[in-house]
Design a protein around this motif. Structure first.
Motif, PDB file in Angstrom:
ATOM      1  N   ALA A  38      93.911  18.934  10.545  1.00  0.00           N
ATOM      2  CA  ALA A  38      92.854  19.477   9.777  1.00  0.00           C
ATOM      3  C   ALA A  38      91.625  19.784  10.208  1.00  0.00           C
ATOM      4  CB  ALA A  38      92.989  18.313   8.638  1.00  0.00           C
ATOM      5  N   TRP A  39      91.103  18.997  11.157  1.00  0.00           N
ATOM      6  CA  TRP A  39      89.991  19.367  11.907  1.00  0.00           C
ATOM      7  C   TRP A  39      89.884  20.683  12.604  1.00  0.00           C
ATOM      8  CZ3 TRP A  39      87.880  19.887  16.590  1.00  0.00           C
ATOM      9  CH2 TRP A  39      86.616  19.740  16.942  1.00  0.00           C
ATOM     10  N   ILE A  40      91.134  20.626  13.292  1.00  0.00           N
ATOM     11  CA  ILE A  40      91.299  21.961  14.190  1.00  0.00           C
ATOM     12  C   ILE A  40      91.203  23.088  13.201  1.00  0.00           C
ATOM     13  CG2 ILE A  40      92.768  23.141  15.847  1.00  0.00           C
ATOM     14  CD1 ILE A  40      93.297  20.374  17.040  1.00  0.00           C
ATOM     15  N   GLU A  41      92.039  22.994  12.258  1.00  0.00           N
ATOM     16  CA  GLU A  41      92.194  24.357  11.257  1.00  0.00           C
ATOM     17  C   GLU A  41      91.090  24.720  10.563  1.00  0.00           C
ATOM     18  OE1 GLU A  41      95.463  26.311   7.989  1.00  0.00           O
ATOM     19  OE2 GLU A  41      95.525  23.914   8.811  1.00  0.00           O
ATOM     20  N   GLU A  42      90.091  23.546  10.051  1.00  0.00           N
ATOM     21  CA  GLU A  42      88.819  23.847   9.483  1.00  0.00           C
ATOM     22  C   GLU A  42      87.969  24.544  10.399  1.00  0.00           C
ATOM     23  OE1 GLU A  42      85.158  21.243   8.077  1.00  0.00           O
ATOM     24  OE2 GLU A  42      86.995  20.727   7.363  1.00  0.00           O
ATOM     25  N   ARG A  43      87.866  24.288  11.954  1.00  0.00           N
ATOM     26  CA  ARG A  43      87.080  24.998  12.603  1.00  0.00           C
ATOM     27  C   ARG A  43      87.458  26.105  13.474  1.00  0.00           C
ATOM     28  NH1 ARG A  43      85.982  20.019  11.453  1.00  0.00           N
ATOM     29  NH2 ARG A  43      84.308  18.903  11.476  1.00  0.00           N
ATOM     30  N   PHE A  44      88.754  26.312  13.695  1.00  0.00           N
ATOM     31  CA  PHE A  44      89.320  27.096  14.577  1.00  0.00           C
ATOM     32  C   PHE A  44      90.638  28.028  14.180  1.00  0.00           C
ATOM     33  CE2 PHE A  44      87.671  23.745  17.112  1.00  0.00           C
ATOM     34  CZ  PHE A  44      86.530  24.337  17.880  1.00  0.00           C
ATOM     35  N   GLY A  45      91.122  27.493  12.876  1.00  0.00           N
ATOM     36  CA  GLY A  45      92.078  28.477  12.362  1.00  0.00           C
ATOM     37  C   GLY A  45      93.295  27.889  12.557  1.00  0.00           C
ATOM     38  N   SER A  46      94.395  28.397  11.575  1.00  0.00           N
ATOM     39  CA  SER A  46      95.757  28.108  11.367  1.00  0.00           C
ATOM     40  C   SER A  46      96.527  28.383  12.738  1.00  0.00           C
ATOM     41  CB  SER A  46      96.312  28.651  10.267  1.00  0.00           C
ATOM     42  OG  SER A  46      96.558  29.978  10.396  1.00  0.00           O
ATOM     43  N   LEU A  47      96.280  29.228  13.500  1.00  0.00           N
ATOM     44  CA  LEU A  47      96.877  29.328  14.691  1.00  0.00           C
ATOM     45  C   LEU A  47      96.841  28.243  15.806  1.00  0.00           C
ATOM     46  CD1 LEU A  47      96.809  33.389  15.189  1.00  0.00           C
ATOM     47  CD2 LEU A  47      98.621  32.173  14.114  1.00  0.00           C
ATOM     48  N   TRP A  48      95.820  27.851  15.936  1.00  0.00           N
ATOM     49  CA  TRP A  48      95.252  26.767  16.810  1.00  0.00           C
ATOM     50  C   TRP A  48      95.714  25.571  16.429  1.00  0.00           C
ATOM     51  CZ3 TRP A  48      89.910  27.393  19.808  1.00  0.00           C
ATOM     52  CH2 TRP A  48      90.052  28.415  20.675  1.00  0.00           C
ATOM     53  N   ALA A  49      95.655  25.496  14.619  1.00  0.00           N
ATOM     54  CA  ALA A  49      96.173  24.111  14.386  1.00  0.00           C
ATOM     55  C   ALA A  49      97.627  23.996  14.336  1.00  0.00           C
ATOM     56  CB  ALA A  49      95.925  24.119  12.579  1.00  0.00           C
ATOM     57  N   GLY A  50      98.518  25.106  14.415  1.00  0.00           N
ATOM     58  CA  GLY A  50      99.908  25.199  14.583  1.00  0.00           C
ATOM     59  C   GLY A  50     100.098  24.633  15.980  1.00  0.00           C
ATOM     60  N   GLU A  51      99.485  25.003  16.910  1.00  0.00           N
ATOM     61  CA  GLU A  51      99.670  24.804  18.311  1.00  0.00           C
ATOM     62  C   GLU A  51      99.360  23.033  18.625  1.00  0.00           C
ATOM     63  OE1 GLU A  51      99.203  28.153  21.389  1.00  0.00           O
ATOM     64  OE2 GLU A  51      97.374  28.175  20.106  1.00  0.00           O
ATOM     65  N   ALA A  52      98.180  22.576  17.747  1.00  0.00           N
ATOM     66  CA  ALA A  52      97.928  21.274  17.824  1.00  0.00           C
ATOM     67  C   ALA A  52      98.948  20.421  17.303  1.00  0.00           C
ATOM     68  CB  ALA A  52      96.743  21.072  17.327  1.00  0.00           C
ATOM     69  N   GLU A  53      99.654  20.884  16.206  1.00  0.00           N
ATOM     70  CA  GLU A  53     101.047  20.150  15.667  1.00  0.00           C
ATOM     71  C   GLU A  53     102.065  20.060  16.566  1.00  0.00           C
ATOM     72  OE1 GLU A  53     101.828  20.527  11.268  1.00  0.00           O
ATOM     73  OE2 GLU A  53     100.945  22.494  11.577  1.00  0.00           O
ATOM     74  N   ALA A  54     102.454  21.271  17.377  1.00  0.00           N
ATOM     75  CA  ALA A  54     103.428  21.162  18.339  1.00  0.00           C
ATOM     76  C   ALA A  54     103.152  20.134  19.401  1.00  0.00           C
ATOM     77  CB  ALA A  54     103.710  22.628  18.913  1.00  0.00           C
ATOM     78  N   ALA A  55     101.759  20.169  19.979  1.00  0.00           N
ATOM     79  CA  ALA A  55     101.326  19.103  21.032  1.00  0.00           C
ATOM     80  C   ALA A  55     101.323  17.685  20.431  1.00  0.00           C
ATOM     81  CB  ALA A  55      99.758  19.442  21.387  1.00  0.00           C
TER      82      ALA A  55
END
Length: 159
Positions: A38-55
């Motif tokens: 949620a923190w990543i999506e709020e600041r950097f968008g859904s694409l990076w949040a999706g990669e973070a989920e995979a990580a």
């Protein structure tokens, strides 16, 4: 934006220690998934949040986080879009310029080295000068647009 190559066997040691006592760099825990994503999506968008989920879906996780006085302040992923790739990575805008991004970079690349990689690829680099200075990264010729060429954008997926 080109890809860059980093020689992991030539990384200097002990970079995170330069941050002082109020900043901690560590792997994110699976239980922190929703908070971190949620923190990543709020600041950097859904694409990076999706990669973070995979990580966050592997053990150990492939995402390091920076905590400033216990507050989430940055992240760095590796082995997400492709094996041997570093990124995405980001630091909260209010905390930039303090060495947090460089510490996250070193911690993540050191984890890749410990996993047996000799080289890492930084895909679709934005701040090429930063990576060249920090870790001696060099541009990979003819690497634009690279692996991200046909990626769906959030507008095309409805997210």
């Amino acid at each position: 934006m080109p890809d860059m190559l980093v020689r992991l066997y030539a990384l200097p040691e002990g970079r995170a220690s330069r941050l002082g006592t109020d900043v901690t760099i560590r792997r994110a825990l699976a239980a922190e998934r929703r908070t971190v994503v949620a923190w990543i999506e709020e600041r950097f968008g859904s694409l990076w949040a999706g990669e973070a989920e995979a990580a966050l879906s592997s053990t150990p996780t492939r995402i390091h986080i920076a905590l400033c006085k216990g507050e989430l302040s940055g992240f760095a992923c590796h082995d997400v879009t492709a094996l041997g790739f570093f990124g995405p990575t980001g630091v909260d805008e209010a905390r930039r310029g303090r060495g947090i991004g460089e510490a996250l970079l070193f911690e993540s690349l050191s984890a890749m080295r410990a996993a047996g990689y000799a080289y890492a690829i930084i895909g679709g680099v934005g701040p090429a000068d930063f990576y060249a200075r920090a870790v001696g990264a060099v541009e990979i010729p003819d690497s634009t647009p690279g692996i991200y060429a046909d990626m769906l954008s959030p507008d095309e997926t409805g997210t």
